[in-house]
Design a protein around this motif. Sequence first.
Motif, PDB file in Angstrom:
ATOM      1  N   THR A  63       0.826  -1.212   0.000  1.00  0.00           N
ATOM      2  CA  THR A  63       0.000   0.000   0.000  1.00  0.00           C
ATOM      3  C   THR A  63       0.856   1.256   0.000  1.00  0.00           C
ATOM      4  OG1 THR A  63      -1.700  -1.178   1.255  1.00  0.00           O
ATOM      5  CG2 THR A  63      -1.859   1.221   1.182  1.00  0.00           C
ATOM      6  N   ALA A  64       1.892   1.272   0.827  1.00  0.00           N
ATOM      7  CA  ALA A  64       2.768   2.445   0.893  1.00  0.00           C
ATOM      8  C   ALA A  64       3.463   2.687  -0.451  1.00  0.00           C
ATOM      9  CB  ALA A  64       3.807   2.254   1.996  1.00  0.00           C
ATOM     10  N   LYS A  65       3.882   1.610  -1.125  1.00  0.00           N
ATOM     11  CA  LYS A  65       4.524   1.748  -2.434  1.00  0.00           C
ATOM     12  C   LYS A  65       3.529   2.204  -3.498  1.00  0.00           C
ATOM     13  CE  LYS A  65       8.191  -1.671  -1.710  1.00  0.00           C
ATOM     14  NZ  LYS A  65       8.738  -2.995  -2.118  1.00  0.00           N
ATOM     15  N   GLU A  66       2.321   1.659  -3.459  1.00  0.00           N
ATOM     16  CA  GLU A  66       1.309   1.990  -4.456  1.00  0.00           C
ATOM     17  C   GLU A  66       0.909   3.458  -4.363  1.00  0.00           C
ATOM     18  OE1 GLU A  66      -1.556   1.894  -7.398  1.00  0.00           O
ATOM     19  OE2 GLU A  66      -0.104   0.331  -6.938  1.00  0.00           O
ATOM     20  N   THR A  67       0.743   3.965  -3.147  1.00  0.00           N
ATOM     21  CA  THR A  67       0.287   5.347  -2.951  1.00  0.00           C
ATOM     22  C   THR A  67       1.434   6.348  -2.917  1.00  0.00           C
ATOM     23  OG1 THR A  67       0.388   5.113  -0.538  1.00  0.00           O
ATOM     24  CG2 THR A  67      -1.700   4.546  -1.621  1.00  0.00           C
ATOM     25  N   GLN A  68       2.638   5.885  -2.605  1.00  0.00           N
ATOM     26  CA  GLN A  68       3.810   6.744  -2.410  1.00  0.00           C
ATOM     27  C   GLN A  68       3.575   7.765  -1.293  1.00  0.00           C
ATOM     28  OE1 GLN A  68       5.457   8.370  -6.086  1.00  0.00           O
ATOM     29  NE2 GLN A  68       4.657   6.648  -7.262  1.00  0.00           N
ATOM     30  N   ARG A  69       2.723   7.400  -0.362  1.00  0.00           N
ATOM     31  CA  ARG A  69       2.382   8.299   0.743  1.00  0.00           C
ATOM     32  C   ARG A  69       2.296   7.514   2.055  1.00  0.00           C
ATOM     33  NH1 ARG A  69      -0.710   9.906  -3.626  1.00  0.00           N
ATOM     34  NH2 ARG A  69      -0.892  12.147  -4.033  1.00  0.00           N
ATOM     35  N   PRO A  70       3.403   7.065   2.621  1.00  0.00           N
ATOM     36  CA  PRO A  70       3.334   6.269   3.855  1.00  0.00           C
ATOM     37  C   PRO A  70       2.709   7.016   5.033  1.00  0.00           C
ATOM     38  CG  PRO A  70       5.600   6.910   3.352  1.00  0.00           C
ATOM     39  CD  PRO A  70       4.784   7.221   2.142  1.00  0.00           C
ATOM     40  N   ILE A  71       3.004   8.317   5.149  1.00  0.00           N
ATOM     41  CA  ILE A  71       2.444   9.077   6.274  1.00  0.00           C
ATOM     42  C   ILE A  71       0.944   9.292   6.064  1.00  0.00           C
ATOM     43  CG2 ILE A  71       2.556  11.235   7.574  1.00  0.00           C
ATOM     44  CD1 ILE A  71       5.485  11.465   6.762  1.00  0.00           C
ATOM     45  N   THR A  72       0.539   9.568   4.832  1.00  0.00           N
ATOM     46  CA  THR A  72      -0.883   9.741   4.531  1.00  0.00           C
ATOM     47  C   THR A  72      -1.655   8.451   4.784  1.00  0.00           C
ATOM     48  OG1 THR A  72      -0.317  11.373   2.835  1.00  0.00           O
ATOM     49  CG2 THR A  72      -2.538  10.420   2.746  1.00  0.00           C
ATOM     50  N   VAL A  73      -1.054   7.327   4.415  1.00  0.00           N
ATOM     51  CA  VAL A  73      -1.681   6.027   4.679  1.00  0.00           C
ATOM     52  C   VAL A  73      -1.893   5.853   6.177  1.00  0.00           C
ATOM     53  CG1 VAL A  73      -1.297   3.518   4.638  1.00  0.00           C
ATOM     54  CG2 VAL A  73      -0.834   4.892   2.598  1.00  0.00           C
ATOM     55  N   SER A  74      -0.881   6.175   6.964  1.00  0.00           N
ATOM     56  CA  SER A  74      -0.995   6.063   8.419  1.00  0.00           C
ATOM     57  C   SER A  74      -2.090   6.971   8.959  1.00  0.00           C
ATOM     58  CB  SER A  74       0.343   6.407   9.083  1.00  0.00           C
ATOM     59  OG  SER A  74       1.339   5.475   8.746  1.00  0.00           O
ATOM     60  N   ALA A  75      -2.132   8.207   8.484  1.00  0.00           N
ATOM     61  CA  ALA A  75      -3.138   9.162   8.958  1.00  0.00           C
ATOM     62  C   ALA A  75      -4.551   8.663   8.645  1.00  0.00           C
ATOM     63  CB  ALA A  75      -2.907  10.526   8.338  1.00  0.00           C
ATOM     64  N   CYS A  76      -4.751   8.143   7.429  1.00  0.00           N
ATOM     65  CA  CYS A  76      -6.066   7.609   7.049  1.00  0.00           C
ATOM     66  C   CYS A  76      -6.477   6.459   7.965  1.00  0.00           C
ATOM     67  CB  CYS A  76      -6.039   7.123   5.601  1.00  0.00           C
ATOM     68  SG  CYS A  76      -5.961   8.438   4.366  1.00  0.00           S
ATOM     69  N   ILE A  77      -5.536   5.558   8.229  1.00  0.00           N
ATOM     70  CA  ILE A  77      -5.822   4.402   9.086  1.00  0.00           C
ATOM     71  C   ILE A  77      -6.204   4.851  10.489  1.00  0.00           C
ATOM     72  CG2 ILE A  77      -4.790   2.382  10.195  1.00  0.00           C
ATOM     73  CD1 ILE A  77      -3.067   2.076   7.649  1.00  0.00           C
ATOM     74  N   PHE A  78      -5.424   5.771  11.051  1.00  0.00           N
ATOM     75  CA  PHE A  78      -5.689   6.224  12.422  1.00  0.00           C
ATOM     76  C   PHE A  78      -7.017   6.967  12.534  1.00  0.00           C
ATOM     77  CE2 PHE A  78      -0.803   6.728  12.758  1.00  0.00           C
ATOM     78  CZ  PHE A  78      -0.667   5.360  12.837  1.00  0.00           C
ATOM     79  N   LEU A  79      -7.252   7.910  11.608  1.00  0.00           N
ATOM     80  CA  LEU A  79      -8.443   8.750  11.710  1.00  0.00           C
ATOM     81  C   LEU A  79      -9.719   7.972  11.394  1.00  0.00           C
ATOM     82  CD1 LEU A  79      -7.077  12.050  10.105  1.00  0.00           C
ATOM     83  CD2 LEU A  79      -7.516  11.587  12.528  1.00  0.00           C
ATOM     84  N   ILE A  80      -9.668   7.129  10.363  1.00  0.00           N
ATOM     85  CA  ILE A  80     -10.858   6.330  10.032  1.00  0.00           C
ATOM     86  C   ILE A  80     -11.084   5.262  11.099  1.00  0.00           C
ATOM     87  CG2 ILE A  80     -11.911   4.765   8.360  1.00  0.00           C
ATOM     88  CD1 ILE A  80     -10.311   6.218   6.174  1.00  0.00           C
ATOM     89  N   GLY A  81      -9.994   4.550  11.461  1.00  0.00           N
ATOM     90  CA  GLY A  81     -10.117   3.530  12.505  1.00  0.00           C
ATOM     91  C   GLY A  81     -10.563   4.127  13.824  1.00  0.00           C
ATOM     92  N   GLY A  82      -9.995   5.295  14.179  1.00  0.00           N
ATOM     93  CA  GLY A  82     -10.384   5.957  15.424  1.00  0.00           C
ATOM     94  C   GLY A  82     -11.829   6.412  15.413  1.00  0.00           C
ATOM     95  N   SER A  83     -12.309   6.857  14.255  1.00  0.00           N
ATOM     96  CA  SER A  83     -13.709   7.287  14.143  1.00  0.00           C
ATOM     97  C   SER A  83     -14.660   6.100  14.310  1.00  0.00           C
ATOM     98  CB  SER A  83     -13.945   7.956  12.786  1.00  0.00           C
ATOM     99  OG  SER A  83     -13.160   9.133  12.667  1.00  0.00           O
ATOM    100  N   ILE A  84     -14.297   4.964  13.739  1.00  0.00           N
ATOM    101  CA  ILE A  84     -15.120   3.753  13.906  1.00  0.00           C
ATOM    102  C   ILE A  84     -15.160   3.345  15.379  1.00  0.00           C
ATOM    103  CG2 ILE A  84     -15.324   1.301  13.340  1.00  0.00           C
ATOM    104  CD1 ILE A  84     -13.971   1.949  10.649  1.00  0.00           C
ATOM    105  N   CYS A  85     -14.002   3.422  16.035  1.00  0.00           N
ATOM    106  CA  CYS A  85     -13.947   3.099  17.470  1.00  0.00           C
ATOM    107  C   CYS A  85     -14.771   4.086  18.288  1.00  0.00           C
ATOM    108  CB  CYS A  85     -12.499   3.105  17.951  1.00  0.00           C
ATOM    109  SG  CYS A  85     -11.498   1.737  17.330  1.00  0.00           S
ATOM    110  N   ALA A  86     -14.754   5.371  17.899  1.00  0.00           N
ATOM    111  CA  ALA A  86     -15.550   6.378  18.609  1.00  0.00           C
ATOM    112  C   ALA A  86     -17.038   6.076  18.477  1.00  0.00           C
ATOM    113  CB  ALA A  86     -15.236   7.771  18.067  1.00  0.00           C
ATOM    114  N   ALA A  87     -17.451   5.677  17.269  1.00  0.00           N
ATOM    115  CA  ALA A  87     -18.856   5.304  17.070  1.00  0.00           C
ATOM    116  C   ALA A  87     -19.215   4.104  17.937  1.00  0.00           C
ATOM    117  CB  ALA A  87     -19.094   4.985  15.591  1.00  0.00           C
ATOM    118  N   GLY A  88     -18.301   3.143  18.012  1.00  0.00           N
ATOM    119  CA  GLY A  88     -18.536   1.980  18.862  1.00  0.00           C
ATOM    120  C   GLY A  88     -18.603   2.352  20.329  1.00  0.00           C
ATOM    121  N   ALA A  89     -17.772   3.305  20.744  1.00  0.00           N
ATOM    122  CA  ALA A  89     -17.749   3.730  22.141  1.00  0.00           C
ATOM    123  C   ALA A  89     -19.053   4.414  22.538  1.00  0.00           C
ATOM    124  CB  ALA A  89     -16.566   4.669  22.378  1.00  0.00           C
TER     125      ALA A  89
END
Length: 300
Positions: free
Chosen positions: A170-196
């Motif tokens: 994924t990091a190679k395909e997008t050429q954006r390792p930090i952006t990939v991380s940010a997407c994972i954290f923010l989307i994953g965190g939002s799903i967890c917030a909804a669950g909470a």
Amino acid sequence: MTRATATALLIVATIIWGSAFIAQKSAMGAMEPFTFLAARYLLGGLLILPLAIWESRRVNKPISKKGWTYIGVLVFAFFFGSWLQQIGLLTASVTNTGFLTGFYVFFVPVFMVLFAKAKLHNLIWVAAALAFSGLFLLSGGKIENFVEGDYYVLGSSFFWALYVFFLGTTAKETQRPITVSACIFLIGGSICAAGAFGTESVTVSALQVGWVEILYTGVLSTAIGFTLHTISQQHVPTANAALILSMESLFAAIGAALILGERLTLNGYLGIVLIFSAIVLAEAGPVFFEKARRRKSMVG
């Protein structure tokens, strides 16, 4: 980035994660799993968001449809890996958790063979077995009676293996390792917030009690640790990266010794030797045998 530098960054990430294990366990005394996960991941995502924006402007080309598909798979694996492990920590022992999480050492090369049709060097399988044995000894050399949480932790290792399997691609395909991380954290965190908010009792007092754990895991484990992992795995073969990441249990044991006063047994020290041996074998073994083969062919 050279492979040696990437390997060093992976080791730094495992040091951070290993020490964060204590904070993850401690946080469960103040709040419920979804609440803790939402707080740490949203904090981590917001911290690296400015870097992700800078990175995206620097690349100056949109993420492909395939790239977004890969990010979606990573979010899926990241969410379930985190959630199942955190639920498991409510009842599973530290001994069993450290050992069962390490199952991804085997799952990753299996995924590579099944889904990527990869032809792995035989030494990778030997190294995986050595690392797995080391994890077992480091965890005490025994498996305590299984409780419900152990099955959650075992399930999380499958999703963590899926995460490691797709991360470098994924990091190679997008050429954006930090952006990939940010997407994972923010989307994953939002799903967890909804669950909470949907299933748990979220209170300000709980967040105040566990603010140290949230700050530690949000800044170090999430923003720094996972981002280093994403950046470095582009330059290290996936199976080798999984073996290096198995050192997380080693640094968790060291953290427990320094912070909680726990001491390793003789089995634990033997486990450390096996884990290091596995990593050296996986990194240097194939190169050594290839050089030996070339010398033999030149002589012949």
